[in-house]
Design a protein around this motif. Structure first.
Motif, short mmCIF file in Angstrom:
data_model
loop_
_atom_site.label_atom_id
_atom_site.label_comp_id
_atom_site.label_asym_id
_atom_site.label_seq_id
_atom_site.Cartn_x
_atom_site.Cartn_y
_atom_site.Cartn_z
N VAL A 1 0.83 -1.20 0.00
CA VAL A 1 0.00 0.00 0.00
C VAL A 1 0.87 1.25 0.00
N PHE A 2 2.14 1.08 0.30
CA PHE A 2 3.11 2.18 0.24
C PHE A 2 4.47 1.59 -0.08
N LEU A 3 5.16 2.17 -1.03
CA LEU A 3 6.51 1.71 -1.39
C LEU A 3 7.36 2.91 -1.79
N ARG A 4 8.29 3.24 -0.93
CA ARG A 4 9.26 4.29 -1.25
C ARG A 4 10.61 3.64 -1.48
N VAL A 5 11.26 4.01 -2.56
CA VAL A 5 12.54 3.41 -2.95
C VAL A 5 13.65 4.42 -2.72
N GLY A 6 14.67 4.01 -1.98
CA GLY A 6 15.81 4.88 -1.72
C GLY A 6 16.74 4.97 -2.91
N SER A 7 17.81 5.70 -2.73
CA SER A 7 18.78 5.89 -3.80
C SER A 7 19.53 4.58 -4.07
N GLN A 8 20.04 4.45 -5.28
CA GLN A 8 20.81 3.26 -5.64
C GLN A 8 22.14 3.27 -4.88
N GLN A 9 22.46 2.12 -4.29
CA GLN A 9 23.67 2.00 -3.50
C GLN A 9 24.80 1.44 -4.35
N ALA A 10 25.99 1.37 -3.75
CA ALA A 10 27.17 0.95 -4.50
C ALA A 10 27.03 -0.45 -5.07
N ASP A 11 26.27 -1.32 -4.37
CA ASP A 11 26.10 -2.69 -4.84
C ASP A 11 24.96 -2.82 -5.85
N ALA B 1 11.19 1.37 1.87
CA ALA B 1 10.26 1.43 2.99
C ALA B 1 8.90 1.02 2.46
N ILE B 2 8.36 -0.08 2.98
CA ILE B 2 7.16 -0.69 2.43
C ILE B 2 6.13 -0.87 3.54
N ALA B 3 4.88 -0.55 3.23
CA ALA B 3 3.76 -0.99 4.07
C ALA B 3 3.09 -2.14 3.35
N TYR B 4 3.27 -3.34 3.90
CA TYR B 4 2.73 -4.56 3.31
C TYR B 4 1.34 -4.86 3.89
N GLN B 5 0.46 -5.40 3.06
CA GLN B 5 -0.76 -6.01 3.55
C GLN B 5 -0.95 -7.36 2.85
N ALA B 6 -1.08 -8.41 3.64
CA ALA B 6 -1.36 -9.74 3.09
C ALA B 6 -2.82 -9.83 2.71
N VAL B 7 -3.10 -10.42 1.54
CA VAL B 7 -4.47 -10.48 1.03
C VAL B 7 -4.89 -11.93 0.81
#
Length: 310
Positions: A20-30, A36-42
């Motif tokens: 229901v929410f997914l924020r993606v951070g910057s790409q790291q060296a690897d 950061a995710i808000a998961y809901q099982a359905v």
């Protein structure tokens, strides 16, 4: 540990999920990103049945398109069973039967649910009794969404999405999922997100190194309020998924025009999740989208994680 079997077969059900929410951070060296995710099982679930065998084998059936599901050692269920056997010293095998109802490469964690169900099923079949924290460690080794498929409910995932903390939630949320007849591999969507950010570097705010879930999402879940949640939903991968599959834009527009409170690409897509106000609204939305020749299923959340069933 030897090959003692306490059961002739074990069946486990594990849920798909919606972010229901997914924020993606910057790409790291690897090359990876913190999220950061808000998961809901359905309630759209996979069913896995395991029986004793000398070797490991898998067969797959179900109500979704299966041509992209491997039936050899590349299948995540076999990888999960072998990982558990290696960890516990079990010397036998298992024949794994998967009944799939979660879209394949659809952004709803179907493969992760298969892996979680297989871990639990084999642990029960073999009576290996792996402690919960070790089971979660194996789940993390198999994929970022596998731990959540084990735990279910509503949770916040950070790091790679596999560092879980439960989120307070109440009530039932009603979802209608528009399924695509194609897949979007997650690595391709992340690569397109990185390209999108590079193309628009002067126009958009730089991504955080350590993203977090916004407070209004947690408040909406805690209140069990679908209208609040509809206002707070976000998916940083959506723009990339729409760029790779522009036809999904029409699906989003059609669902929102047909009464959905909000629509969002689920995870890396291409499944589109529509949040409805209540059961009646979900039924009406399901009928409207079906009439528009979309392949849709209705589900509710949150539900339990992987569970042994009789």
């Amino acid at each position: 540990m030897g090959g003692r079997i306490g059961h002739r077969e074990v069946q486990v059900k594990a849920p798909g999920k919606v972010n229901v929410f997914l924020r993606v951070g910057s790409q790291q060296a690897d090359g990876y990103h913190d999220v950061a995710i808000a998961y809901q099982a359905v309630s759209l679930c996979e069913r896995v049945r395991v029986v004793p065998a000398d070797e490991f084998a898998v067969e797959v059936t179900g109500s979704v398109e299966l041509s992209r599901v491997p039936s050899d050692d590349r299948n995540i269920a076999i990888r999960a069973a072998k990982l558990l056997a290696e960890r516990t010293g079990y010397r036998g095998g298992a024949r794994i039967s998967i009944e799939k109802h979660v879209p394949v490469t659809g952004g709803m964690g179907g493969g992760s649910a298969d892996a979680a169900a297989t871990l639990l099923a084999c642990d029960t079949l073999w009576e290996t009794g792996l402690p919960r924290d070790e089971m979660l460690e194996l789940a993390r080794a198999l994929g970022a969404d596998v731990p959540f498929a084990l735990t279910g409910g509503t949770a916040i995932g950070t790091g790679r999405g596999d560092e879980l903390s439960p989120a307070l939630a109440q009530g039932i949320f009603h979802w209608v999922f528009a399924l695509a007849d194609f897949g979007l591999p997650t690595p391709e969507v992340y690569a397109e997100l990185d390209a999108h950010r590079a193309r628009h570097a002067t126009e958009i705010t730089p991504a955080d190194d350590a993203p977090t879930v916004e407070a209004d999402v947690l408040q909406a879940l805690r209140a069990g309020n679908p209208r609040m949640l509809a206002e707070a939903m976000r998916n940083d991968l959506q723009a990339a998924a729409l760029h790779l599959s522009p036809q999904l834009t029409r699906t989003l527009e059609l669902g929102e025009a047909s009464g959905a409170l909000a629509g969002i690409v689920s995870g890396s897509g291409p499944t589109v999740a529509f949040l409805a106000a209540d059961l009646d609204a979900a039924l009406e939305l399901q009928v409207a989208l079906s009439a528009a020749q979309l392949n849709v299923v209705r589900a509710t959340g949150p539900v339990h994680g992987a569970r042994v069933i009789e």
